[in-house]
Design an enzyme around this catalytic site. Sequence first.
Site, PDB file in Angstrom:
ATOM      1  CG  HIS A  77      13.702  48.886  42.273  1.00 12.95           C
ATOM      2  ND1 HIS A  77      12.934  49.949  41.759  1.00 12.95           N
ATOM      3  CD2 HIS A  77      13.214  48.495  43.338  1.00 12.95           C
ATOM      4  CE1 HIS A  77      11.820  50.309  42.468  1.00 12.95           C
ATOM      5  NE2 HIS A  77      12.337  49.394  43.577  1.00 12.95           N
ATOM      6  CG  ASP A  80      13.860  50.127  38.289  1.00  9.58           C
ATOM      7  OD1 ASP A  80      13.003  49.315  38.384  1.00  9.58           O
ATOM      8  OD2 ASP A  80      14.065  50.830  39.272  1.00  9.58           O
TER       9      ASP A  80
END
Length: 412
Positions: A77, A80
Amino acid sequence: MKPVPENRQQALVDRLIEACGGAYAPETRRKYYITGPQWAAAYEGQALFHAPTRKPVSFEEVIRQYAKIGIGHWCTHDTDVIPTEQLDKDGQSQILSRIKTALRENGLECSMVTAETFFNAVWAASPAAEAPEVREYAAWRLRNVVAIGHELGAKFAVYWPGSLGYYTQGAIDETDTLRWYADGLNAACEADIEIAKQHGRPTLKHCLEAKPFEPQAEILLPTSDAMLAFIGSGLLAHPEMVGLNPEYLHELMWGGAPRAALARALLAGKLWHFDINDGYRLKHDVDIAIGLVNPLDWLNVLVLLRSHNYSGPFNLDFKPPRTTSNHGVFAVSFPTAVDRFITLWEMAGDVISDPIIKEATDALKAGGGAADPHDAASVTAANRELLTLHELIGHRMVQILIGAHRGRTYSA
Ligand code: XLS
Ligand code: MG
Ligand code: MG
């Protein structure tokens, strides 16, 4: 057994996992299109009712460990790896260059990037909220994810619109929300066409991921079928750029048959990416690793995908359980998940070439040759004995799963 002191526990786990056998070499594992998510390996075990049980792990460490195991592709992501406030700023370019270095040094490729549109408070009313500034922020985030994808060499972008729904019904008009959600995807596709041109690369494959519940109480696009209808609704400017990333457990969660959901996606030509994991029907998203709950169903799923030449990524979107340690994540959780996948994939090949299943299937397709195909009794009688083969095929699948097709029995 005496208590096992803390400083001997890792060695015990390592010895027992070695004793389990059945592990493939990293070079063998790399031959499969298996992708490892940053968020899965870095998951610390936290949830609404759960405190973390593991320590944070950097992307450098995840990439290094994936390389050691033989997981050849990495995905992430945006948030992340990049703090929300650094997105599309200098911080982002510095982090992307560190990621590229880590990937290069470890011989990994970035396969996919995905936008976090569910965690941050800004998504409280979904990425397609009523307020235009939320939607402009969402479009900006999606365009940025596309740019990150091209920068890292990804081929896929995934969107799980987790917060596209509500807790209290009536506050939003679902048709507006869905139109606004389509606007976000259209912005991503249009940006992609531009950015791909600049990079001299093909556009990304944009894959929608459905989940029937969590984190909202009601979800507007809860299943892969709903996503297919959305792709075909006329709201998307580039429906040919948008396909599916079904997740095995997400289809099971609503009570569906994952294999049938995948079959529908295949027929629509939209099965582009696949999140692999396991779990239980009608429960929350437990994200257990592949094959630990439903190995027979998994074997069936892989038979379907092999039969239809699915060649996209198998993304290990599971969560190592909270009982697994930081050491265990890379010593047990990921290598065993990969190895169960490979074993089931190879077994699926055995099913496809099994002479008994082949003859049974051919016979079922040949039918009994009813004298009068417009007479129900005659058609029924013509197939009466043949249909027993359905159960025989089921038995043969179990035999292949447990190795009994090789003549092994449990007689004393
Ligand atoms: C959550 C989803 C998520 C997506 C990517 O349930 O599975 O991990 O795969 O956002
Ligand atoms: Mg997923
Ligand atoms: Mg899941």
